[in-house]
Design an enzyme around this catalytic site. Sequence first.
Site, PDB file in Angstrom:
ATOM      1  N   CYS A 293      40.398  33.627 -17.346  1.00  0.00           N
ATOM      2  CA  CYS A 293      41.235  32.450 -17.629  1.00  0.00           C
ATOM      3  C   CYS A 293      42.391  32.321 -16.638  1.00  0.00           C
ATOM      4  O   CYS A 293      42.803  31.210 -16.306  1.00  0.00           O
ATOM      5  CB  CYS A 293      41.731  32.503 -19.068  1.00  0.00           C
ATOM      6  SG  CYS A 293      40.364  32.371 -20.254  1.00  0.00           S
TER       7      CYS A 293
ATOM      8  N   HIS B  38      36.439  31.130 -24.067  1.00  0.00           N
ATOM      9  CA  HIS B  38      37.763  31.635 -24.408  1.00  0.00           C
ATOM     10  C   HIS B  38      38.652  30.476 -24.841  1.00  0.00           C
ATOM     11  O   HIS B  38      38.334  29.305 -24.615  1.00  0.00           O
ATOM     12  CB  HIS B  38      38.384  32.343 -23.205  1.00  0.00           C
ATOM     13  CG  HIS B  38      37.713  33.633 -22.873  1.00  0.00           C
ATOM     14  ND1 HIS B  38      38.310  34.599 -22.107  1.00  0.00           N
ATOM     15  CD2 HIS B  38      36.490  34.138 -23.203  1.00  0.00           C
ATOM     16  CE1 HIS B  38      37.505  35.641 -21.968  1.00  0.00           C
ATOM     17  NE2 HIS B  38      36.385  35.371 -22.620  1.00  0.00           N
TER      18      HIS B  38
ATOM     19  N   GLU C 148      41.513  29.390 -23.673  1.00  0.00           N
ATOM     20  CA  GLU C 148      41.990  28.578 -22.556  1.00  0.00           C
ATOM     21  C   GLU C 148      40.899  27.667 -22.007  1.00  0.00           C
ATOM     22  O   GLU C 148      41.167  26.509 -21.695  1.00  0.00           O
ATOM     23  CB  GLU C 148      42.530  29.488 -21.426  1.00  0.00           C
ATOM     24  CG  GLU C 148      43.726  30.311 -21.812  1.00  0.00           C
ATOM     25  CD  GLU C 148      43.376  31.674 -22.413  1.00  0.00           C
ATOM     26  OE1 GLU C 148      44.266  32.527 -22.453  1.00  0.00           O
ATOM     27  OE2 GLU C 148      42.216  31.878 -22.865  1.00  0.00           O
TER      28      GLU C 148
ATOM     29  N   ASN D 204      39.310  30.426 -29.042  1.00  0.00           N
ATOM     30  CA  ASN D 204      38.233  31.303 -28.628  1.00  0.00           C
ATOM     31  C   ASN D 204      37.038  31.067 -29.551  1.00  0.00           C
ATOM     32  O   ASN D 204      37.175  31.121 -30.768  1.00  0.00           O
ATOM     33  CB  ASN D 204      38.707  32.757 -28.703  1.00  0.00           C
ATOM     34  CG  ASN D 204      37.720  33.720 -28.121  1.00  0.00           C
ATOM     35  OD1 ASN D 204      36.605  33.828 -28.598  1.00  0.00           O
ATOM     36  ND2 ASN D 204      38.133  34.435 -27.090  1.00  0.00           N
TER      37      ASN D 204
END
Length: 142
Positions: free
Chosen positions: A78, A48, A50, A37
């Site tokens: 996400c 983020h 992901e 992140n």
Amino acid sequence: MLAVALEEARTGLCEGGIPIGAAIFHCDGSLLGRGHNRRVQHSDPSSHGETDAFRNAGRQRSYRNLIMVTTLAPCWYCSGLIRQFGFSTVIAGESRTFRGGLEWLRECGVEVIDLDSQECVDLLGGFIASHPEIWNEDIGEE
């Protein structure tokens, strides 16, 4: 696999950001991308863990045999990325702090494995206790 995501989460924390890390693996175990992140570091609400790992993995011909590993259950944003690109599996370090879209992903046929890692809970919990205002900007309750 979770060890890679945890390493990324710790890197994010050392940079002054939210300690959430992620990594993308092929089903054969090969690492394709990793990230953390960077919302605070980049002043970018879409950065983020992901999405950072996804960008770092680069274009793939198919995402069907890929595994998204993340230290925290993926948020709706996400989860949408995981669903949009057709990842077959999500491994979440924990979902006690935040449930995200895990149930929805299961309903969509994604294999979801929740490891319920105390290490992940403690890492993020310590950050939230120290920086509730940052957590509340994006995911927490105001």
